[in-house]
Design a protein around this motif. Structure first.
Motif, PDB file in Angstrom:
ATOM      1  N   ALA A 105       0.618 -14.378  -6.113  1.00 24.21           N
ATOM      2  CA  ALA A 105       1.898 -13.882  -5.639  1.00 24.21           C
ATOM      3  C   ALA A 105       2.457 -14.864  -4.607  1.00 24.21           C
ATOM      4  N   MET A 106       3.775 -14.895  -4.500  1.00 23.97           N
ATOM      5  CA  MET A 106       4.439 -15.804  -3.567  1.00 23.97           C
ATOM      6  C   MET A 106       5.443 -15.021  -2.734  1.00 23.97           C
ATOM      7  N   GLY A 107       5.730 -15.514  -1.550  1.00 20.26           N
ATOM      8  CA  GLY A 107       6.674 -14.814  -0.702  1.00 20.26           C
ATOM      9  C   GLY A 107       7.553 -15.757   0.089  1.00 20.26           C
ATOM     10  N   TRP A 108       8.639 -15.209   0.589  1.00 16.68           N
ATOM     11  CA  TRP A 108       9.537 -15.901   1.517  1.00 16.68           C
ATOM     12  C   TRP A 108       9.523 -15.147   2.847  1.00 16.68           C
ATOM     13  N   PHE A 109       9.426 -15.922   3.912  1.00 16.64           N
ATOM     14  CA  PHE A 109       9.500 -15.406   5.272  1.00 16.64           C
ATOM     15  C   PHE A 109      10.536 -16.226   6.025  1.00 16.64           C
ATOM     16  N   ARG A 110      10.970 -15.720   7.150  1.00 14.62           N
ATOM     17  CA  ARG A 110      11.914 -16.462   7.985  1.00 14.62           C
ATOM     18  C   ARG A 110      11.558 -16.295   9.442  1.00 14.62           C
ATOM     19  N   GLN A 111      11.949 -17.303  10.218  1.00 11.68           N
ATOM     20  CA  GLN A 111      11.678 -17.260  11.653  1.00 11.68           C
ATOM     21  C   GLN A 111      12.861 -17.829  12.407  1.00 11.68           C
ATOM     22  N   ARG A 138      11.677 -15.573  17.928  1.00 10.12           N
ATOM     23  CA  ARG A 138      11.266 -14.381  17.195  1.00 10.12           C
ATOM     24  C   ARG A 138      10.031 -14.663  16.341  1.00 10.12           C
ATOM     25  N   GLU A 139       9.349 -13.581  16.005  1.00 10.19           N
ATOM     26  CA  GLU A 139       8.194 -13.693  15.121  1.00 10.19           C
ATOM     27  C   GLU A 139       8.648 -14.013  13.705  1.00 10.19           C
ATOM     28  N   ARG A 140       7.730 -14.609  12.933  1.00 14.69           N
ATOM     29  CA  ARG A 140       7.999 -14.822  11.515  1.00 14.69           C
ATOM     30  C   ARG A 140       8.081 -13.458  10.843  1.00 14.69           C
ATOM     31  N   GLU A 141       9.128 -13.246  10.056  1.00 13.06           N
ATOM     32  CA  GLU A 141       9.306 -11.949   9.434  1.00 13.06           C
ATOM     33  C   GLU A 141       9.424 -12.082   7.917  1.00 13.06           C
ATOM     34  N   PHE A 142       8.953 -11.058   7.263  1.00 16.89           N
ATOM     35  CA  PHE A 142       8.946 -10.987   5.814  1.00 16.89           C
ATOM     36  C   PHE A 142      10.366 -10.851   5.286  1.00 16.89           C
ATOM     37  N   VAL A 143      10.627 -11.538   4.159  1.00 16.61           N
ATOM     38  CA  VAL A 143      11.921 -11.430   3.497  1.00 16.61           C
ATOM     39  C   VAL A 143      11.753 -10.839   2.087  1.00 16.61           C
ATOM     40  N   ALA A 144      10.915 -11.488   1.271  1.00 19.15           N
ATOM     41  CA  ALA A 144      10.751 -11.040  -0.117  1.00 19.15           C
ATOM     42  C   ALA A 144       9.463 -11.610  -0.672  1.00 19.15           C
ATOM     43  N   ALA A 145       8.923 -10.923  -1.691  1.00 12.61           N
ATOM     44  CA  ALA A 145       7.710 -11.401  -2.346  1.00 12.61           C
ATOM     45  C   ALA A 145       7.794 -11.093  -3.828  1.00 12.61           C
ATOM     46  N   ILE A 146       7.040 -11.864  -4.604  1.00 11.69           N
ATOM     47  CA  ILE A 146       7.018 -11.668  -6.046  1.00 11.69           C
ATOM     48  C   ILE A 146       5.588 -11.808  -6.536  1.00 11.69           C
ATOM     49  N   GLY A 147       5.192 -10.901  -7.424  1.00 16.01           N
ATOM     50  CA  GLY A 147       3.838 -10.911  -7.946  1.00 16.01           C
ATOM     51  C   GLY A 147       3.636 -11.998  -8.972  1.00 16.01           C
ATOM     52  N   ASN A 192       7.185  -7.700 -10.668  1.00 22.56           N
ATOM     53  CA  ASN A 192       6.899  -7.064  -9.385  1.00 22.56           C
ATOM     54  C   ASN A 192       7.547  -7.838  -8.241  1.00 22.56           C
ATOM     55  N   THR A 193       8.520  -7.225  -7.596  1.00 23.30           N
ATOM     56  CA  THR A 193       9.166  -7.829  -6.442  1.00 23.30           C
ATOM     57  C   THR A 193       9.231  -6.821  -5.301  1.00 23.30           C
ATOM     58  N   TYR A 194       9.375  -7.333  -4.115  1.00 24.46           N
ATOM     59  CA  TYR A 194       9.360  -6.499  -2.910  1.00 24.46           C
ATOM     60  C   TYR A 194      10.259  -7.166  -1.889  1.00 24.46           C
ATOM     61  N   TYR A 195      11.142  -6.381  -1.247  1.00 25.14           N
ATOM     62  CA  TYR A 195      12.118  -6.927  -0.322  1.00 25.14           C
ATOM     63  C   TYR A 195      12.092  -6.205   1.019  1.00 25.14           C
ATOM     64  N   GLU A 196      12.380  -6.964   2.034  1.00 22.00           N
ATOM     65  CA  GLU A 196      12.631  -6.371   3.342  1.00 22.00           C
ATOM     66  C   GLU A 196      13.933  -5.588   3.240  1.00 22.00           C
ATOM     67  N   GLU A 197      14.006  -4.488   3.961  1.00 27.67           N
ATOM     68  CA  GLU A 197      15.111  -3.548   3.780  1.00 27.67           C
ATOM     69  C   GLU A 197      16.479  -4.180   3.983  1.00 27.67           C
ATOM     70  N   ASP A 228      21.056 -13.590   9.285  1.00 30.58           N
ATOM     71  CA  ASP A 228      20.134 -14.177   8.309  1.00 30.58           C
ATOM     72  C   ASP A 228      19.732 -15.603   8.685  1.00 30.58           C
ATOM     73  N   ALA A 229      20.389 -16.186   9.667  1.00 31.18           N
ATOM     74  CA  ALA A 229      20.099 -17.562  10.065  1.00 31.18           C
ATOM     75  C   ALA A 229      18.679 -17.675  10.596  1.00 31.18           C
ATOM     76  N   ALA A 230      17.932 -18.636  10.065  1.00 31.74           N
ATOM     77  CA  ALA A 230      16.534 -18.814  10.455  1.00 31.74           C
ATOM     78  C   ALA A 230      15.967 -19.999   9.688  1.00 31.74           C
ATOM     79  N   LEU A 231      14.736 -20.348  10.035  1.00 34.62           N
ATOM     80  CA  LEU A 231      13.961 -21.304   9.251  1.00 34.62           C
ATOM     81  C   LEU A 231      13.210 -20.492   8.195  1.00 34.62           C
ATOM     82  N   TYR A 232      13.438 -20.784   6.928  1.00 34.32           N
ATOM     83  CA  TYR A 232      12.850 -20.018   5.840  1.00 34.32           C
ATOM     84  C   TYR A 232      11.645 -20.772   5.269  1.00 34.32           C
ATOM     85  N   HIS A 233      10.527 -20.049   5.161  1.00 30.57           N
ATOM     86  CA  HIS A 233       9.287 -20.610   4.627  1.00 30.57           C
ATOM     87  C   HIS A 233       8.876 -19.860   3.373  1.00 30.57           C
ATOM     88  N   CYS A 234       8.320 -20.591   2.411  1.00 32.68           N
ATOM     89  CA  CYS A 234       7.648 -19.901   1.327  1.00 32.68           C
ATOM     90  C   CYS A 234       6.144 -19.982   1.556  1.00 32.68           C
TER      91      CYS A 234
END
Length: 123
Positions: free
Chosen positions: A33-39, A43-52, A57-62, A90-96
């Motif tokens: 599975a892979m995901g995207w986070f942003r920071q 602020r702390e690194r926060e979850f954005v979305a993930a895919i199985g 199977n996908t999952y998103y932050e609200e 939504d501005a942030a550094l986005y990491h996968c």
């Protein structure tokens, strides 16, 4: 060893769109599975979305539901994040990242990260 490289960030006006890409090199990418986070600064690194590993199977932050879409192309070892209706918050550094435990929101379950791509949203 898996390496992840993000691209596609940039400056966009509020309401605009960007498509982030994450290129994976190495073995066994398609079985994780892979995901995207942003920071954002301060602020702390926060979850954005993930895919199985199976793309259904996908999952998103609200706060991004209905605006962001995560997808993957196993044939070319890529993961994408389509971001529409962007907001200044939504501005942030986005990491996968690569997950060891399925499509999870918990950063501690990700064992490989890319360097990130910067997203800036002007109001």
């Amino acid at each position: 060893q898996v390496q992840l490289v993000e691209s596609g960030g940039g400056l966009v006006q509020a309401g605009g769109s960007l498509r982030l890409s994450c290129a994976a090199s190495g073995r066994a990418f398609s079985t994780y599975a892979m995901g995207w986070f942003r920071q954002a600064p301060g602020r702390e690194r926060e979850f954005v979305a993930a895919i199985g590993w199976s793309t259904e199977n996908t999952y998103y932050e609200e706060s991004v539901k209905g605006r962001f879409t995560i997808s993957r192309d196993k044939a070319v070892n890529m993961v994408y994040l389509q971001m529409n209706s962007l907001k200044p918050e939504d501005a942030a550094l986005y990491h996968c990242g690569r997950s060891r435990r399925g499509y999870t929101e918990f950063a501690a379950e990700y064992d490989v990260w890319g360097q990130g791509t910067q997203v800036t949203v002007s109001s």
